[in-house]
Design an enzyme around this catalytic site. Structure first.
Site, PDB file in Angstrom:
ATOM      1  N   HIS A  30      -6.824  -5.982   4.004  1.00 50.71           N
ATOM      2  CA  HIS A  30      -6.398  -4.628   3.654  1.00 50.71           C
ATOM      3  C   HIS A  30      -4.956  -4.638   3.152  1.00 50.71           C
ATOM      4  O   HIS A  30      -4.036  -4.952   3.903  1.00 50.71           O
ATOM      5  CB  HIS A  30      -6.523  -3.733   4.885  1.00 50.71           C
ATOM      6  CG  HIS A  30      -6.076  -2.331   4.680  1.00 50.71           C
ATOM      7  ND1 HIS A  30      -5.041  -1.766   5.385  1.00 50.71           N
ATOM      8  CD2 HIS A  30      -6.525  -1.372   3.837  1.00 50.71           C
ATOM      9  CE1 HIS A  30      -4.872  -0.518   5.005  1.00 50.71           C
ATOM     10  NE2 HIS A  30      -5.763  -0.245   4.067  1.00 50.71           N
ATOM     11  N   GLU A  57      -7.891  -6.391  -0.763  1.00 54.62           N
ATOM     12  CA  GLU A  57      -7.878  -5.032  -1.305  1.00 54.62           C
ATOM     13  C   GLU A  57      -6.442  -4.631  -1.585  1.00 54.62           C
ATOM     14  O   GLU A  57      -5.535  -4.981  -0.817  1.00 54.62           O
ATOM     15  CB  GLU A  57      -8.514  -4.068  -0.291  1.00 54.62           C
ATOM     16  CG  GLU A  57      -8.549  -2.615  -0.714  1.00 54.62           C
ATOM     17  CD  GLU A  57      -7.364  -1.818  -0.191  1.00 54.62           C
ATOM     18  OE1 GLU A  57      -7.228  -0.638  -0.584  1.00 54.62           O
ATOM     19  OE2 GLU A  57      -6.554  -2.365   0.588  1.00 54.62           O
ATOM     20  N   ASP A  59      -3.974  -1.305  -3.787  1.00 52.25           N
ATOM     21  CA  ASP A  59      -3.964   0.011  -4.413  1.00 52.25           C
ATOM     22  C   ASP A  59      -3.260  -0.049  -5.766  1.00 52.25           C
ATOM     23  O   ASP A  59      -2.281  -0.782  -5.931  1.00 52.25           O
ATOM     24  CB  ASP A  59      -3.218   1.008  -3.527  1.00 52.25           C
ATOM     25  CG  ASP A  59      -3.740   0.998  -2.100  1.00 52.25           C
ATOM     26  OD1 ASP A  59      -4.796   1.603  -1.870  1.00 52.25           O
ATOM     27  OD2 ASP A  59      -3.098   0.374  -1.227  1.00 52.25           O
ATOM     28  N   HIS A  71       0.801   1.904  -2.701  1.00 51.89           N
ATOM     29  CA  HIS A  71      -0.073   2.856  -2.022  1.00 51.89           C
ATOM     30  C   HIS A  71       0.465   4.272  -1.976  1.00 51.89           C
ATOM     31  O   HIS A  71      -0.224   5.237  -2.334  1.00 51.89           O
ATOM     32  CB  HIS A  71      -0.362   2.378  -0.592  1.00 51.89           C
ATOM     33  CG  HIS A  71      -1.212   3.335   0.187  1.00 51.89           C
ATOM     34  ND1 HIS A  71      -0.694   4.376   0.936  1.00 51.89           N
ATOM     35  CD2 HIS A  71      -2.561   3.415   0.335  1.00 51.89           C
ATOM     36  CE1 HIS A  71      -1.670   5.059   1.502  1.00 51.89           C
ATOM     37  NE2 HIS A  71      -2.812   4.490   1.155  1.00 51.89           N
ATOM     38  N   GLU A 123      -8.336  -0.290  -5.406  1.00 49.02           N
ATOM     39  CA  GLU A 123      -8.504   1.137  -5.170  1.00 49.02           C
ATOM     40  C   GLU A 123      -7.697   1.922  -6.195  1.00 49.02           C
ATOM     41  O   GLU A 123      -6.487   1.709  -6.346  1.00 49.02           O
ATOM     42  CB  GLU A 123      -8.066   1.537  -3.765  1.00 49.02           C
ATOM     43  CG  GLU A 123      -8.239   3.043  -3.534  1.00 49.02           C
ATOM     44  CD  GLU A 123      -7.830   3.530  -2.173  1.00 49.02           C
ATOM     45  OE1 GLU A 123      -7.661   4.760  -2.019  1.00 49.02           O
ATOM     46  OE2 GLU A 123      -7.665   2.699  -1.258  1.00 49.02           O
TER      47      GLU A 123
END
Length: 256
Positions: A30, A57, A59, A71, A123
């Protein structure tokens, strides 16, 4: 841990990645291994790889013509800067310390740094053109730089943005982010052609998971850091977890 972080980073060929991703119980770092290194930095991604994560992952937000791996709306929490990200000049942003001397990378810099060692879940944090910009970059990386579509998973809470991404890059898998249980369960994900739902850990609802399964969707859960919780999720058939500590999910999978 210190010895582990000094280990050389393993390289996986694109054939190895394509053959095994996304399948099995995945440890997804993450924002990288953000429990060990500054989130969304190249160091966090390297650490996740060293700890055995199969995927990472991060952003992405659009800042003018540039896609930044970041993020928050504001700079204060994760950098030595202040104020809103989009209100600062790109020159200012690029000079900030994002922790331990790391800088805020662009999407292209992050992809070049990861260099196909693990799968990548991107994301889409912002909307209004982010999907189109990311689709353009990922098409280039598939067409010209040796990546294969299944090495990517693009996710978002913004379904209109995700639908636009699907229109522009239909070969690249997508996932719908959920922070609740929709009335129509997993139908929204199936309707836009997603391959997975990325579900908040507080909303792991048996009916939702069963509906996703019936539609052929994978179910990944975020953000799960407790090892007992990871074990329970694996036991009930979840396909993987997003975790700040990728080694915990790797341990659970190998111990099963």
């Amino acid at each position: 841990m210190d010895d582990l972080l000094k280990m050389p980073i393993p390289f996986k060929t694109r054939q190895e990645l394509a053959a095994g991703a996304p399948s099995g119980f995945l440890s997804i770092g993450h924002r990288g291994a953000s429990g060990h290194a500054p989130e969304n930095t190249r160091l966090a991604m390297d650490t996740a790889v060293r700890l055995g994560a199969q995927w990472v992952e991060f952003d992405v937000q659009r800042h003018g013509d540039t896609l930044l791996v970041f993020h928050d709306d504001r700079l204060d929490r994760t950098t030595d800067g202040q104020g809103r990200l989009l209100e600062q000049s790109l020159e200012t942003i690029r000079q900030l310390d994002a922790g331990r001397g790391e800088t805020i990378p662009t999407l292209q810099e992050m992809l070049d740094h990861i260099d196909r060692r693990v799968g990548v879940n991107i994301e889409l944090k912002s909307f209004g053109g982010t999907a189109a910009a990311v689709a353009s970059v990922l098409r280039e990386y598939v067409d010209q730089r040796g990546w294969v579509p299944d090495q990517f998973l693009v996710s978002s809470f913004h379904l209109r943005e995700l639908r636009e991404f699907r229109r522009l890059a239909p070969m690249i898998p997508t996932a719908v982010l959920l922070c609740g249980v929709p009335l129509d369960l997993a139908a929204c994900a199936a309707e836009i052609g997603a391959v997975a739902i990325n579900l908040a850990s507080d909303f792991v609802d048996a009916e939702l998971v069963a509906d996703a399964r019936s539609r052929g969707l994978k179910v990944y859960v975020y953000t799960v850091n407790d090892q007992d919780d990871i074990e329970q999720l694996r036991a009930c058939g979840i396909d993987g977890v997003f975790t700040d500590y990728p080694e915990r999910a790797v341990f659970v999978d190998r111990a099963a």
